[in-house]
Design an enzyme around this catalytic site. Sequence first.
Site, PDB file in Angstrom:
ATOM      1  N   LYS A 170     -11.607 -54.396   4.609  1.00 47.26           N
ATOM      2  CA  LYS A 170     -10.728 -54.755   5.074  1.00 47.26           C
ATOM      3  C   LYS A 170     -10.065 -55.265   6.656  1.00 47.26           C
ATOM      4  CE  LYS A 170      -6.069 -52.961   6.103  1.00 47.26           C
ATOM      5  NZ  LYS A 170      -6.239 -54.729   7.346  1.00 47.26           N
ATOM      6  N   GLY A 201      -5.459 -58.544   5.095  1.00 50.95           N
ATOM      7  CA  GLY A 201      -4.176 -58.435   4.485  1.00 50.95           C
ATOM      8  C   GLY A 201      -3.932 -57.145   5.126  1.00 50.95           C
ATOM      9  N   ASP A 202      -2.896 -56.788   5.521  1.00 45.24           N
ATOM     10  CA  ASP A 202      -1.638 -56.003   5.866  1.00 45.24           C
ATOM     11  C   ASP A 202      -2.781 -54.562   5.770  1.00 45.24           C
ATOM     12  OD1 ASP A 202      -0.200 -55.950   4.900  1.00 45.24           O
ATOM     13  OD2 ASP A 202       1.262 -57.159   5.346  1.00 45.24           O
ATOM     14  N   GLY A 203      -1.614 -53.521   6.497  1.00 45.76           N
ATOM     15  CA  GLY A 203      -1.985 -52.132   5.755  1.00 45.76           C
ATOM     16  C   GLY A 203      -1.222 -52.060   4.400  1.00 45.76           C
ATOM     17  N   PRO A 204       0.489 -52.387   4.444  1.00 45.54           N
ATOM     18  CA  PRO A 204       1.325 -52.490   3.474  1.00 45.54           C
ATOM     19  C   PRO A 204      -0.051 -52.634   1.922  1.00 45.54           C
ATOM     20  CG  PRO A 204       2.784 -52.270   4.926  1.00 45.54           C
ATOM     21  CD  PRO A 204       1.378 -53.118   5.059  1.00 45.54           C
ATOM     22  N   GLY A 205      -0.056 -53.983   2.651  1.00 48.32           N
ATOM     23  CA  GLY A 205      -0.572 -54.732   1.249  1.00 48.32           C
ATOM     24  C   GLY A 205      -1.503 -54.925   0.473  1.00 48.32           C
ATOM     25  N   VAL A 206      -3.065 -54.075   1.587  1.00 46.38           N
ATOM     26  CA  VAL A 206      -4.307 -53.847   0.753  1.00 46.38           C
ATOM     27  C   VAL A 206      -4.517 -52.880   1.791  1.00 46.38           C
ATOM     28  CG1 VAL A 206      -6.559 -54.532   1.504  1.00 46.38           C
ATOM     29  CG2 VAL A 206      -4.823 -56.074   1.187  1.00 46.38           C
ATOM     30  N   GLY A 207      -4.412 -52.299   2.547  1.00 44.49           N
ATOM     31  CA  GLY A 207      -4.827 -50.691   2.988  1.00 44.49           C
ATOM     32  C   GLY A 207      -4.431 -49.729   2.109  1.00 44.49           C
ATOM     33  N   GLU A 245     -12.134 -42.149  12.211  1.00 47.68           N
ATOM     34  CA  GLU A 245     -11.516 -41.929  14.070  1.00 47.68           C
ATOM     35  C   GLU A 245     -10.338 -42.806  14.197  1.00 47.68           C
ATOM     36  OE1 GLU A 245     -11.865 -43.031  17.088  1.00 47.68           O
ATOM     37  OE2 GLU A 245     -13.150 -44.640  17.017  1.00 47.68           O
ATOM     38  N   CYS A 279      -9.932 -46.339  22.255  1.00 48.98           N
ATOM     39  CA  CYS A 279      -9.945 -45.047  21.790  1.00 48.98           C
ATOM     40  C   CYS A 279     -10.923 -43.785  22.845  1.00 48.98           C
ATOM     41  CB  CYS A 279     -10.614 -44.521  21.000  1.00 48.98           C
ATOM     42  SG  CYS A 279     -11.640 -45.172  19.345  1.00 48.98           S
ATOM     43  N   GLU A 379      -1.100 -41.167  23.451  1.00 43.47           N
ATOM     44  CA  GLU A 379      -1.914 -42.776  23.488  1.00 43.47           C
ATOM     45  C   GLU A 379      -1.801 -43.841  23.645  1.00 43.47           C
ATOM     46  OE1 GLU A 379      -6.377 -44.007  21.697  1.00 43.47           O
ATOM     47  OE2 GLU A 379      -4.600 -43.726  20.270  1.00 43.47           O
TER      48      GLU A 379
END
Length: 481
Positions: A170, A201-207, A245, A279, A379
Site C-alpha cells: 500500500k 488506499g488511505d490509512g483508515p480504508g486499507v492501512g 521506520e 526522517c 519532527e
Amino acid sequence: MQEHLNFYIDGAWVPAQGTRTQDVIDPFTEQPVARIALGDARDLDRAVAAARRAFPAWAAQSREQRLAVLQAVIAAYEARMDAIAMAVSLEMGAPLTLARQAHAVAGLSHLKQAAQVLAGYAFDEVLNRTRITREPIGVCGLITPWNWPLNQIACKVGPALAAGCTVVLKPSETAPLSALLFAQVLHEAGVPPGVFNLVNGDGPGVGAAMAAHADIDMLSFTGSTRAGVAVAKAAADTVKRVAQELGGKSPHLLIDGVDLASAVRQAALQCFRNSGQSCNAPTRLLVPAHLHAAATAIAVEAAQSLRPGDPRDAATTLGPVANAVQYAKVRECIATGLREGAQLATGGLERPEGLAQGYFVQPTVFAHVSNTMAVAREEIFGPVLCILPYGSEEEAIAMANDTVYGLSAYVSAPDLAHARRIARRLRAGMVHLNGARADHAAPFGGYRQSGNGREWGRMGFEEFLEAKSMFGYEEEQQQAA
C-alpha cells in the site's frame, strides 16, 4: 489527467471494488494530475488471498530462480528510470535532478543490494547437532510513505521477494504514481502472479485493515511515529511481526576545530535536501557557543543559495513540500518557533519571493534555539534548521541524546578518532562521521520512538525470515578412542 482506477492483484490489473477515488495533486501547481481508486477491505482481501496462494511455490523456488527474477526486475527498472524520476517529481515535488540522481537511483540500488545479499546468504548453520535454517516469514504487508517513495518501496519489496515472501504493497495515496510504475516493472520482469500485489488506499480504508489482517504474517511500515503507534496496536491481536521506520529529530554535533565553513554548509544543505522531508535529516545543529554567530551566518548563506521553483526546471534546487497538509504543518511549526522566541535568521512563513503558487516553504534557519523548544523536539519534516549553542562536549552529547527519537546523528570533528569516540556515545541507530554518506549495505533504522527493526542490506533481508531449529538433525559425532 491520468486515470489509475485499477489495482495490481494476482498478476493482473483489476478494478477496485468500491467507488471512492482521490486526486493526486502536483505540489508545484496545486492542481490534480491524476486520479486513483481508493481501496477497501474487500480489495485487500483479494490481494492477500492472491499472495497466500502464491507463497508456497515462491518460497520453494531455489536461490538461483529467485535471483533470475530479481535480475529481470533490475533490468526492467533500469529501462524505466527516467519515467520513474518524472513520476516522483510530479507526485511529491522533488526537483527532477534530485529525482533522477537520488530517488530513482536509490530504488535501483536497493534492488541490486537485495540480489547481492540473496546470492551470498547462508540460510543454514549448524550448532552442535542442531540445524538452524531461516525461512521466508510468509505474506508481508508493506506500507510506504510519500517523502522517498521509490527508496522505501524498493528497500522493502526487494528483500521481501529475495527472501521468498509474497507481498501486498500500500503506497502513499498522495504519491502513488511511481508505485504504479514499479508494479508495471515487476509485471514486465515476469514476477509470478500473486507474488507482488498493489492496492491503493488511505490509512483508515486499507492501512488499518492490513495491520489487523489475520492472513498477513508480517507488516513493514514507514511513516510518522503517531501512525506507527496506531499500526502496532492494530497488529497486536494477530501477533504478527511489525517492523517500523518512524520519525526522527537528528542532531549534528560540530566540534571545535572542525572546518566551520565546510561543515556548517554541508549540515545546512543536508537538512534542506528533499525540502527537509527526510526522517534522518540533521535538523538540530549543535555548535560551540563561541562559534554560534559564525555558524548561523554560514547556514543563512547556504539557505539563501538554494533556488526554489518549478521542479522540472534544471536550475531548481528546492522544490515544494509534498502536499497541502504538510505545507500547513510546517508553517505552523515555524509559527511555533517564532512564538517560543527562537531567533529567525532567515526564511519564515511566506512563500519564497516570486512564487505565488505551490506548497513552497522558504529554507528557514532558527538561531539561539533551546533544546526545550518544540522546534527542537518535534519532527517538522520541512526545510527548517535549528541551531543550538552548547558549552562543553559533554553538554553537546547530552543535548543530542535528549530526545524521544533516535534514528540518526551526525558528527563533524577535527579528526576521525574524535568523531568515533562521540559516535559511540550517541543513542541513535545510525551515525554519520565527518560527512560520510549512508551505505545501502548497512542497516537503516533507529532507537526508541524512531522505530524497531532494520531495513537495507543483510539485516533488512533478515527482517523477512523466520528461524527454525531442527534438533538432532545432524549425525552424532563419534568420540575418538
